[in-house]
Each structure stands twice: as structure tokens, then as C-alpha cells.
Scaffold this motif. Structure first.
Motif, PDB file in Angstrom:
ATOM      1  N   UNK A  29       0.900  -1.133   0.095  1.00 40.86           N
ATOM      2  CA  UNK A  29       0.024   0.172  -0.122  1.00 40.86           C
ATOM      3  C   UNK A  29       0.925   1.263   0.138  1.00 40.86           C
ATOM      4  N   UNK A  30       2.077   0.984   0.606  1.00 41.64           N
ATOM      5  CA  UNK A  30       3.058   2.440   0.843  1.00 41.64           C
ATOM      6  C   UNK A  30       3.607   2.588  -0.522  1.00 41.64           C
ATOM      7  N   UNK A  31       3.862   1.706  -1.380  1.00 42.41           N
ATOM      8  CA  UNK A  31       4.682   1.869  -2.490  1.00 42.41           C
ATOM      9  C   UNK A  31       3.499   2.061  -3.698  1.00 42.41           C
ATOM     10  N   UNK A  32       2.235   1.849  -3.452  1.00 41.29           N
ATOM     11  CA  UNK A  32       1.309   2.151  -4.609  1.00 41.29           C
ATOM     12  C   UNK A  32       0.349   2.816  -3.978  1.00 41.29           C
ATOM     13  N   UNK A  33       0.300   4.210  -3.661  1.00 43.49           N
ATOM     14  CA  UNK A  33      -0.396   5.041  -3.241  1.00 43.49           C
ATOM     15  C   UNK A  33      -1.907   5.084  -3.853  1.00 43.49           C
ATOM     16  N   UNK A  34      -2.167   4.688  -5.211  1.00 44.30           N
ATOM     17  CA  UNK A  34      -3.262   4.677  -5.680  1.00 44.30           C
ATOM     18  C   UNK A  34      -4.389   3.706  -5.082  1.00 44.30           C
ATOM     19  N   UNK A  35      -3.742   2.644  -4.316  1.00 44.84           N
ATOM     20  CA  UNK A  35      -4.662   1.893  -3.417  1.00 44.84           C
ATOM     21  C   UNK A  35      -5.229   2.537  -2.440  1.00 44.84           C
ATOM     22  N   UNK A  36      -4.750   3.601  -1.929  1.00 39.74           N
ATOM     23  CA  UNK A  36      -5.313   4.726  -0.858  1.00 39.74           C
ATOM     24  C   UNK A  36      -5.996   4.039   0.342  1.00 39.74           C
ATOM     25  N   UNK A  37      -7.294   4.978   0.567  1.00 39.44           N
ATOM     26  CA  UNK A  37      -7.915   4.250   1.793  1.00 39.44           C
ATOM     27  C   UNK A  37      -8.361   2.775   1.707  1.00 39.44           C
ATOM     28  N   UNK A  38      -8.797   2.293   0.572  1.00 39.27           N
ATOM     29  CA  UNK A  38      -9.172   1.084   0.416  1.00 39.27           C
ATOM     30  C   UNK A  38      -8.075   0.018   0.473  1.00 39.27           C
ATOM     31  N   UNK A  39      -7.124   0.495   0.114  1.00 40.23           N
ATOM     32  CA  UNK A  39      -5.739  -0.773   0.507  1.00 40.23           C
ATOM     33  C   UNK A  39      -5.597  -0.584   2.054  1.00 40.23           C
ATOM     34  N   UNK A  40      -5.701   0.481   2.822  1.00 41.51           N
ATOM     35  CA  UNK A  40      -5.346   0.554   4.041  1.00 41.51           C
ATOM     36  C   UNK A  40      -6.214  -0.307   5.057  1.00 41.51           C
ATOM     37  N   UNK A  41      -7.493  -0.093   4.479  1.00 37.78           N
ATOM     38  CA  UNK A  41      -8.478  -0.942   5.359  1.00 37.78           C
ATOM     39  C   UNK A  41      -8.856  -2.274   5.095  1.00 37.78           C
ATOM     40  N   UNK A  42      -8.471  -2.531   3.623  1.00 35.76           N
ATOM     41  CA  UNK A  42      -8.423  -3.913   3.515  1.00 35.76           C
ATOM     42  C   UNK A  42      -7.140  -4.640   4.116  1.00 35.76           C
TER      43      UNK A  42
END
Length: 336
Positions: free
Chosen positions: A300-313
Motif C-alpha cells: 500500500x505504501x509503494x502503491x499510493x493509488x490503493x489509498x484508503x481502500x488498501x489501508x482498510x483491506x
């Protein structure tokens, strides 16, 4: 608690800026974070005293007194915050001072309550031999709490490095998560006492108690998840009118609704395992969960496009792992 506060309070005041910067804050966000943290640090001694006193009251199966103190403190916090922030226009400092004032009041109230239990004591000074089991258990539980906080702190640090809107949205979702987790803890905390008492009597019904706690927790979480999911487009507007923040927070809250279901199992099993005195497992397992989600955090850190969804997944995966492993451990620890 007092000894920890002596170290933690000045450390937070002195290290506020580098700590906030390490989490990814900069510009106005960094300044606000430092201002809040330096003031809020003054309440740390009273928070720690309150937490220790709550542990004493839980051990004595007194849940009503802590409830009354905490409800009064939080209502007072809200009232004082409205006065300081909107009445005196103190902004972020007003929010911090209102919290400190409420925490101080709660800490003093808990001291009075616990003081009554201390009066009959023949010895007040700490005894190393008698404290050894507490320190051993505390070491494992400290690892558990530290590992969990590292997950939450890491998620915040990632959100801060995406953009300000993502950070704000994450804070909204995290505030709701902490609130709902405390609601579900209303079932997990009594499990600590109930399971401990049952094991003290022989433990024949310990599994039955654990099963009922988990079932009730899942039912409660299902109801809460439905409410969060239904209100996810509206709830963010209570916190912000920024379209970008509202959009991201809506997505995060939808994922939070999903997280609550494995969370219900994880919270309930935590209560059961604490009641069974399985502290070493809880500490090591929490650290293992932290290590397991590090790769997700890196992605998630190296792919900022994942954004909030990546963090909460990622947080949902972490919670699901906790639920599965804790359930297996409960089945192994409690007598059949």
C-alpha cells in the motif's frame, strides 16, 4: 502506571515534533499534531492511573463503577470541548485541554475508588516476589498492546503519506472503529472474569461461556455492521464537508463494516484467553499478526493509488487472521 507516566509524559512533550513528523505529518498538519500532543501528554498520568484502576475493578467484578466514571468523564469532555473550541475559539488547543481536564477528573475519581480497597492493606509498599507474576503477565500484554498499536500507527503513517484527504478520512474511520470496538468489548471484558472464575472451579463450563460470548459478539457486530454500512455515505458528513474526505471516508466505513465481523470473534476470544491467563500466547501472537501484515503495508505504501481502500483491506486481513488463530487457541486451551 505512575512510573510509566513519569517517563512517558516528558518523552511525549519533548518528542512530539519528531514523532509526528515520523508518522508523515508536515506543514499545518504537523503543527496541529505537535500542539495537540504536547498538551494531551499532560493527561497521560491520569489515563494510566485510570486504566490500572479499571483492571482492579474488573478483577473485583465491579463493572458499574468504571462505567459511571467514564460516562461522566466523556460527557464532561464533550461539554468542555464545545465551550473551549467554539466558545473561546481555542481550536486544536481547546480540544486538547478539554481532554486533559476530563482525563484528570476520571483519574482522580478512580484513585478515590481504588483507595477504598487499599485501606485494609497491611502493607502498602511493593513486594518484588508478589509483583513478579504481574510483571511477567504485564510483559506479555505489553507486547500484545504494543504490536496492536504498531498496526494502527502504521496505518495512520501510510494514510499521512498518501494525502491530507486520505489522512482525514482514515481518522474518521479509525474513530468509528475505536468507538465500536469499545462497544463490543462490553462482551469481551466480562468474559475475562467469567472464564477465570469458571476455570477456578474446575473449568467444565468454560467452553460454553466462550461459545456464548463469541455468539453474542457476532450478533452484536452484525447489527453494528449493518448500521455502519447503511450510514456510510452520511456519517462522514458529520465530521467534514470536504468532498474528497467524504468520498474516501465512505469507502473506509464500508470496509469497517466488513471488519467488524471477524473483529467480533477476535475481541471475544481475546477476553476468553485473558481470563484463561494465556498471556504469553497473546503477546507472541499479536507480534506475529503484526509481522504478517507488514508486506500488505509495504504494498500500500509503494502503491499510493490503493489509498484508503488498501489501508482498510489490510486492517481487515489483520483482523481476520486474529479471529482464526485466536479461535484455534481457545479450543486448545479450554478443557473439553
Amino acid at each position: 502506571a505512575g512510573l510509566v507516566a513519569v517517563v512517558a509524559t516528558p518523552a511525549l512533550i519533548i518528542g512530539a515534533r519528531p514523532a509526528a513528523a515520523a508518522l508523515g505529518a508536515d506543514g499545518a498538519t504537523l503543527d496541529f499534531a505537535v500542539e495537540y500532543l504536547r498538551i494531551a501528554a499532560l493527561g497521560v498520568p491520569f489515563v494510566l492511573i485510570a486504566l490500572a484502576a479499571q483492571g482492579v475493578q474488573r478483577g473485583a467484578a465491579d463493572y458499574r463503577t468504571p462505567l459511571v466514571i467514564l460516562v461522566v468523564a466523556n460527557v464532561a469532555n464533550l461539554a468542555i470541548e464545545i465551550i473551549l473550541v467554539f466558545g473561546f475559539d481555542l481550536g486544536i488547543a481547546g480540544a486538547a485541554w478539554s481532554t486533559v481536564i476530563a482525563q484528570t477528573g476520571a483519574g482522580v475519581a478512580f484513585l478515590v475508588v481504588v483507595g477504598r480497597r487499599l485501606r485494609p492493606a497491611r502493607q502498602r509498599r511493593p513486594d518484588r516476589a508478589e509483583m513478579a507474576p504481574l510483571i511477567t503477565a504485564g510483559r506479555h500484554l505489553l507486547l500484545r498492546v504494543g504490536s496492536m498499536l504498531a498496526v494502527f500507527t502504521g496505518a495512520t503513517a501510510i494514510a499521512a503519506r498518501v494525502d491530507d484527504s486520505t489522512l482525514a478520512a482514515h481518522q474518521i474511520a479509525m474513530s468509528m472503529f475505536l468507538f465500536l470496538a469499545l462497544v463490543l468489548d462490553a462482551l469481551a471484558v466480562p468474559a475475562q472474569t467469567l472464564v477465570a472464575e469458571e476455570l477456578g472451579r474446575g473449568g467444565l463450563d468454560a467452553r460454553l461461556i466462550a461459545s456464548r460470548v463469541v455468539t453474542l459478539s457476532i450478533v452484536a457486530a452484525g447489527g453494528l455492521a449493518a448500521v455502519v454500512l447503511a450510514t456510510s455515505p452520511l456519517l462522514p458528513r458529520v465530521f467534514s464537508d470536504d468532498p474528497a474526505v467524504v468520498s474516501r471516508a465512505t469507502a473506509a466505513l464500508a470496509l469497517l463494516a466488513l471488519l467488524l465481523l471477524p473483529g467480533a470473534v477476535a475481541f471475544a476470544d481475546d477476553g476468553v484467553l485473558i481470563g484463561a491467563g494465556d498471556y504469553r500466547f497473546l503477546g507472541l501472537a499479536a507480534f506475529g499478526y503484526l509481522v504478517a501484515v507488514v508486506p500488505i503495508a509495504v504494498v500500500v505504501l509503494v502503491t499510493p493509488s490503493l489509498g484508503i481502500a488498501g489501508i482498510w483491506l489490510g486492517l481487515t486481513a489483520w483482523m481476520a487472521l486474529r479471529a482464526v488463530v485466536n479461535t484455534l487457541r481457545v479450543r486448545r486451551v479450554l478443557p473439553a
